[in-house]
Design an enzyme around this catalytic site. Structure first.
Site, PDB file in Angstrom:
ATOM      1  N   LYS A  13     -70.630  40.556  10.412  1.00  0.00           N
ATOM      2  CA  LYS A  13     -71.977  41.161   9.995  1.00  0.00           C
ATOM      3  C   LYS A  13     -72.853  40.347   9.155  1.00  0.00           C
ATOM      4  O   LYS A  13     -73.996  40.364   9.303  1.00  0.00           O
ATOM      5  CB  LYS A  13     -71.703  42.764   9.505  1.00  0.00           C
ATOM      6  CG  LYS A  13     -71.130  43.623  10.362  1.00  0.00           C
ATOM      7  CD  LYS A  13     -70.980  45.087  10.022  1.00  0.00           C
ATOM      8  CE  LYS A  13     -70.149  45.191   8.649  1.00  0.00           C
ATOM      9  NZ  LYS A  13     -68.773  44.985   8.831  1.00  0.00           N
ATOM     10  N   ARG A 127     -60.818  33.565   4.665  1.00  0.00           N
ATOM     11  CA  ARG A 127     -62.271  33.684   4.036  1.00  0.00           C
ATOM     12  C   ARG A 127     -62.360  33.588   2.751  1.00  0.00           C
ATOM     13  O   ARG A 127     -61.445  34.045   1.949  1.00  0.00           O
ATOM     14  CB  ARG A 127     -62.868  35.017   4.544  1.00  0.00           C
ATOM     15  CG  ARG A 127     -64.131  35.198   4.085  1.00  0.00           C
ATOM     16  CD  ARG A 127     -65.024  36.114   4.976  1.00  0.00           C
ATOM     17  NE  ARG A 127     -64.910  37.421   4.402  1.00  0.00           N
ATOM     18  CZ  ARG A 127     -65.871  38.090   4.937  1.00  0.00           C
ATOM     19  NH1 ARG A 127     -66.595  38.213   6.000  1.00  0.00           N
ATOM     20  NH2 ARG A 127     -65.589  39.805   4.523  1.00  0.00           N
ATOM     21  N   ARG A 162     -61.325  37.324  -1.955  1.00  0.00           N
ATOM     22  CA  ARG A 162     -61.589  38.661  -2.563  1.00  0.00           C
ATOM     23  C   ARG A 162     -60.273  39.484  -2.531  1.00  0.00           C
ATOM     24  O   ARG A 162     -59.388  39.391  -1.757  1.00  0.00           O
ATOM     25  CB  ARG A 162     -62.644  39.424  -1.465  1.00  0.00           C
ATOM     26  CG  ARG A 162     -64.148  38.936  -1.748  1.00  0.00           C
ATOM     27  CD  ARG A 162     -65.072  39.443  -0.761  1.00  0.00           C
ATOM     28  NE  ARG A 162     -64.745  40.609  -0.030  1.00  0.00           N
ATOM     29  CZ  ARG A 162     -65.459  41.288   0.827  1.00  0.00           C
ATOM     30  NH1 ARG A 162     -66.553  40.530   1.304  1.00  0.00           N
ATOM     31  NH2 ARG A 162     -65.204  42.219   1.393  1.00  0.00           N
ATOM     32  N   ARG A 173     -58.172  48.592   5.464  1.00  0.00           N
ATOM     33  CA  ARG A 173     -59.703  48.474   5.796  1.00  0.00           C
ATOM     34  C   ARG A 173     -59.816  48.807   7.241  1.00  0.00           C
ATOM     35  O   ARG A 173     -60.924  49.490   7.684  1.00  0.00           O
ATOM     36  CB  ARG A 173     -60.460  47.334   5.246  1.00  0.00           C
ATOM     37  CG  ARG A 173     -60.582  47.316   3.764  1.00  0.00           C
ATOM     38  CD  ARG A 173     -61.011  45.783   3.101  1.00  0.00           C
ATOM     39  NE  ARG A 173     -62.149  45.604   3.412  1.00  0.00           N
ATOM     40  CZ  ARG A 173     -62.632  44.264   3.512  1.00  0.00           C
ATOM     41  NH1 ARG A 173     -61.778  43.206   3.299  1.00  0.00           N
ATOM     42  NH2 ARG A 173     -63.852  43.804   3.884  1.00  0.00           N
TER      43      ARG A 173
HETATM   44  P1  AMP Z   1     -67.941  45.126   2.771  1.00  0.00           P
HETATM   45  O1  AMP Z   1     -68.083  43.770   1.983  1.00  0.00           O
HETATM   46  O2  AMP Z   1     -69.043  45.767   3.559  1.00  0.00           O
HETATM   47  O3  AMP Z   1     -66.765  45.011   3.587  1.00  0.00           O
HETATM   48  O4  AMP Z   1     -67.583  46.445   1.685  1.00  0.00           O
HETATM   49  C1  AMP Z   1     -66.620  46.265   0.788  1.00  0.00           C
HETATM   50  C2  AMP Z   1     -66.124  47.471   0.326  1.00  0.00           C
HETATM   51  O5  AMP Z   1     -67.246  47.946  -0.419  1.00  0.00           O
HETATM   52  C3  AMP Z   1     -65.737  48.397   1.242  1.00  0.00           C
HETATM   53  O6  AMP Z   1     -64.242  48.132   1.558  1.00  0.00           O
HETATM   54  C4  AMP Z   1     -65.777  49.972   0.597  1.00  0.00           C
HETATM   55  O7  AMP Z   1     -64.751  49.858  -0.475  1.00  0.00           O
HETATM   56  C5  AMP Z   1     -67.043  49.699   0.076  1.00  0.00           C
HETATM   57  N1  AMP Z   1     -68.179  49.743   0.730  1.00  0.00           N
HETATM   58  C6  AMP Z   1     -69.183  48.993   1.114  1.00  0.00           C
HETATM   59  N2  AMP Z   1     -70.110  49.871   1.882  1.00  0.00           N
HETATM   60  C7  AMP Z   1     -69.902  50.976   1.751  1.00  0.00           C
HETATM   61  C8  AMP Z   1     -70.045  52.247   2.438  1.00  0.00           C
HETATM   62  N3  AMP Z   1     -71.533  52.157   3.237  1.00  0.00           N
HETATM   63  N4  AMP Z   1     -69.477  53.393   2.123  1.00  0.00           N
HETATM   64  C9  AMP Z   1     -68.423  53.510   1.476  1.00  0.00           C
HETATM   65  N5  AMP Z   1     -67.737  52.223   0.942  1.00  0.00           N
HETATM   66  C10 AMP Z   1     -68.614  51.032   1.160  1.00  0.00           C
END
Ligand code: AMP
Length: 217
Positions: A13, A127, A162, A173
């Site tokens: 994404k 990554r 990360r 996740r």
């Molecule tokens: P991402 O980089 O989008 O995978 O986000 C990393 C982490 O941030 C996720 O595993 C969640 O803990 C938190 N997070 C990001 N976006 C959201 C969302 N829309 N709702 C809840 N938690 C989020």
């Protein structure tokens, strides 16, 4: 364009959003990037979010909606936005629907980037991300390695793995995605907004999105 990018962690994404912003000037809004910035800056939001994020769980909907209500009303969103990692639950999608109606904004499309689990696991464990929060360039140790010494090619900062990209956190996740986020596929399909894309290359996904938007006009 005004689109939602839906897909499991590692579906691409963020990469696709960056390519699309270069195409028409729409802004990428990544809730993950906003939260990581808050954690790094040590703000109250960051302190509250950190534990959920490191374990691979979701941050509470109320925190996310507070961020997004503000962010979507900022001026740079007027030219279009790409929502990357939001909404992630049905309550977030319901709240987003109300907010967009209030702001008189219509979504063009919800792109569901559908990538097999084994490809995702391989991508996430290899990554690396630039540690500079205003850069956050993404690398892959196999296909697009950082500069020697694991430095970012763009800004020279160290690249890192990360905390939520260990095998345990990634499995969590993906489980959380299947349970909480995957129901959004049916949700947006019912609204006639969904485009499922099975391409694994980011250029393929970008083209499918451009064609999908053109077909709706
Ligand atoms: P991402 O980089 O989008 O995978 O986000 C990393 C982490 O941030 C996720 O595993 C969640 O803990 C938190 N997070 C990001 N976006 C959201 C969302 N829309 N709702 C809840 N938690 C989020």
């Amino acid at each position: 364009m005004r689109i939602i990018l839906l897909g499991a962690p590692g579906a691409g994404k963020g990469t696709v959003a960056k390519l699309l912003t270069a195409f028409d000037g729409s802004v990428q809004i990544s809730t993950g990037d906003i939260l990581r910035g808050a954690v790094k800056a040590g703000t109250p939001l960051g302190k509250e979010a950190k534990g959920y994020m490191d374990s691979g769980g979701l941050v509470p909907d109320s925190l996310i909606m507070g961020i997004m209500e503000q962010r979507l009303q900022e001026k740079d969103c007027q030219g279009g936005f790409l929502l990357d990692g939001f909404p992630r639950t049905i309550p977030q999608a319901d709240e987003l629907g109300k907010l967009l109606a209030k702001l008189n904004i219509k979504l063009d499309l919800v792109a569901n980037i559908d990538v097999p689990r084994d490809v995702i696991l391989d991508r996430l464990t290899t990554r690396r991300t630039c540690s500079n929060t205003s850069c956050q360039e993404i690398y892959n140790v196999k296909s697009n390695p950082p500069a020697p010494g694991d430095k970012c090619k763009k800004c020279g900062s160290p690249t890192i793995q990360r905390a939520d990209e260990t095998v345990e956190a990634i499995s969590k996740r993906l489980d959380v995605y299947n349970e909480k986020t995957a129901p959004l596929i049916g949700y947006y399909d019912k609204k006639g907004l969904l485009l499922t894309i099975k391409e694994t290359s980011s250029d393929g996904v970008v083209n499918a999105i451009k064609n999908g938007i053109a077909a709706k006009k």
